[in-house]
Scaffold this motif. Structure first.
Motif, PDB file in Angstrom:
ATOM      1  N   HIS A   1      23.687  34.308 119.547  1.00 41.75           N
ATOM      2  CA  HIS A   1      24.254  34.044 118.223  1.00 41.75           C
ATOM      3  C   HIS A   1      24.292  35.285 117.333  1.00 41.75           C
ATOM      4  CE1 HIS A   1      23.319  30.011 119.716  1.00 41.75           C
ATOM      5  NE2 HIS A   1      24.278  29.610 118.901  1.00 41.75           N
TER       6      HIS A   1
ATOM      7  N   PHE B   1      21.890  37.040 116.204  1.00 40.38           N
ATOM      8  CA  PHE B   1      20.833  37.041 115.205  1.00 40.38           C
ATOM      9  C   PHE B   1      19.859  38.173 115.519  1.00 40.38           C
ATOM     10  CE2 PHE B   1      21.164  32.120 114.994  1.00 40.38           C
ATOM     11  CZ  PHE B   1      22.236  32.190 114.130  1.00 40.38           C
TER      12      PHE B   1
ATOM     13  N   VAL C   1      16.952  35.286 109.852  1.00 36.99           N
ATOM     14  CA  VAL C   1      18.258  34.775 109.458  1.00 36.99           C
ATOM     15  C   VAL C   1      18.022  33.662 108.443  1.00 36.99           C
ATOM     16  CG1 VAL C   1      19.585  35.499 111.485  1.00 36.99           C
ATOM     17  CG2 VAL C   1      18.297  33.377 111.607  1.00 36.99           C
ATOM     18  N   LYS C   2      19.018  32.832 108.178  1.00 43.93           N
ATOM     19  CA  LYS C   2      18.822  31.723 107.239  1.00 43.93           C
ATOM     20  C   LYS C   2      17.721  30.823 107.780  1.00 43.93           C
ATOM     21  CE  LYS C   2      23.484  31.967 105.530  1.00 43.93           C
ATOM     22  NZ  LYS C   2      24.827  31.414 105.503  1.00 43.93           N
TER      23      LYS C   2
ATOM     24  N   TYR D   1      17.229  27.666 108.102  1.00 43.12           N
ATOM     25  CA  TYR D   1      17.574  26.599 109.049  1.00 43.12           C
ATOM     26  C   TYR D   1      17.916  27.185 110.415  1.00 43.12           C
ATOM     27  CZ  TYR D   1      22.608  27.484 108.464  1.00 43.12           C
ATOM     28  OH  TYR D   1      23.855  28.061 108.447  1.00 43.12           O
ATOM     29  N   GLU D   2      18.436  28.428 110.450  1.00 41.14           N
ATOM     30  CA  GLU D   2      18.715  29.083 111.726  1.00 41.14           C
ATOM     31  C   GLU D   2      17.424  29.548 112.400  1.00 41.14           C
ATOM     32  OE1 GLU D   2      23.143  30.901 110.793  1.00 41.14           O
ATOM     33  OE2 GLU D   2      21.383  31.914 109.958  1.00 41.14           O
ATOM     34  N   ASP D   3      16.461  30.011 111.595  1.00 42.10           N
ATOM     35  CA  ASP D   3      15.142  30.358 112.137  1.00 42.10           C
ATOM     36  C   ASP D   3      14.551  29.138 112.848  1.00 42.10           C
ATOM     37  OD1 ASP D   3      15.234  32.942 111.026  1.00 42.10           O
ATOM     38  OD2 ASP D   3      14.038  32.377 109.276  1.00 42.10           O
TER      39      ASP D   3
ATOM     40  N   GLU E   1      16.114  26.501 113.964  1.00 45.83           N
ATOM     41  CA  GLU E   1      16.956  26.145 115.108  1.00 45.83           C
ATOM     42  C   GLU E   1      16.579  26.963 116.347  1.00 45.83           C
ATOM     43  OE1 GLU E   1      21.522  27.194 115.816  1.00 45.83           O
ATOM     44  OE2 GLU E   1      21.228  25.757 114.181  1.00 45.83           O
TER      45      GLU E   1
END
Length: 139
Positions: A26, A28, A117-118, A120-122, A124
């Motif tokens: 992704h 990231f 990262v954001k 919610y991405e962390d 995820e």
């Protein structure tokens, strides 16, 4: 006497690799930490290009999740909800989304924290790695 499950170094490295591959796919740039059930560091990885501060944050998120046995997002939501007293706890930090407990057969065996990262991405990234770990047939 009860049997206690625990993460091995191989388990921690597997978790790190799963998170690393997901983050890489992704694009990231994150730091990833895996801790045992006491919040003690087992393994950590900081990807090229990840901010230096993410190394500390991922560990604190993992510790928060291990010590509470809950995703660290729970505390972020509590604070956002107005319970500011949590911010005064000197021995407890990392109360930001991105820390996830690792539960095996109903027991906490450790936690993973991700930062970079954001939020919610962390989370995820950690959730994906933990799901891959728990899906292994040889566990």
């Amino acid at each position: 006497m009860k049997t206690k499950h625990y993460l091995t170094l191989n388990d921690a490295e597997f978790l790190l690799e799963q998170a690393y591959q997901y983050a890489k796919q992704h694009s990231f740039k994150v730091s990833i930490a895996v801790v045992d059930d006491t919040g003690t560091l087992l393994a950590m990885k900081r990807m090229d290009g990840a901010s230096p501060m993410t190394a500390n944050l991922c560990l604190e998120k993992a510790k928060c999740s291990a010590m509470s046995r809950h995703p660290s997002k729970l505390f972020e939501d509590i604070i956002k909800g107005g319970q500011m007293g949590f911010l005064t706890m000197q021995s407890f930090s990392g109360m930001l989304e991105g820390g996830e407990p690792i539960m095996y057969q109903g027991q906490l065996v450790g936690a993973m924290g991700v930062s970079g990262v954001k939020s919610y991405e962390d989370a995820e990234i950690a959730q994906q790695a933990i799901a891959q770990f728990l899906a292994q047939p040889n566990l």
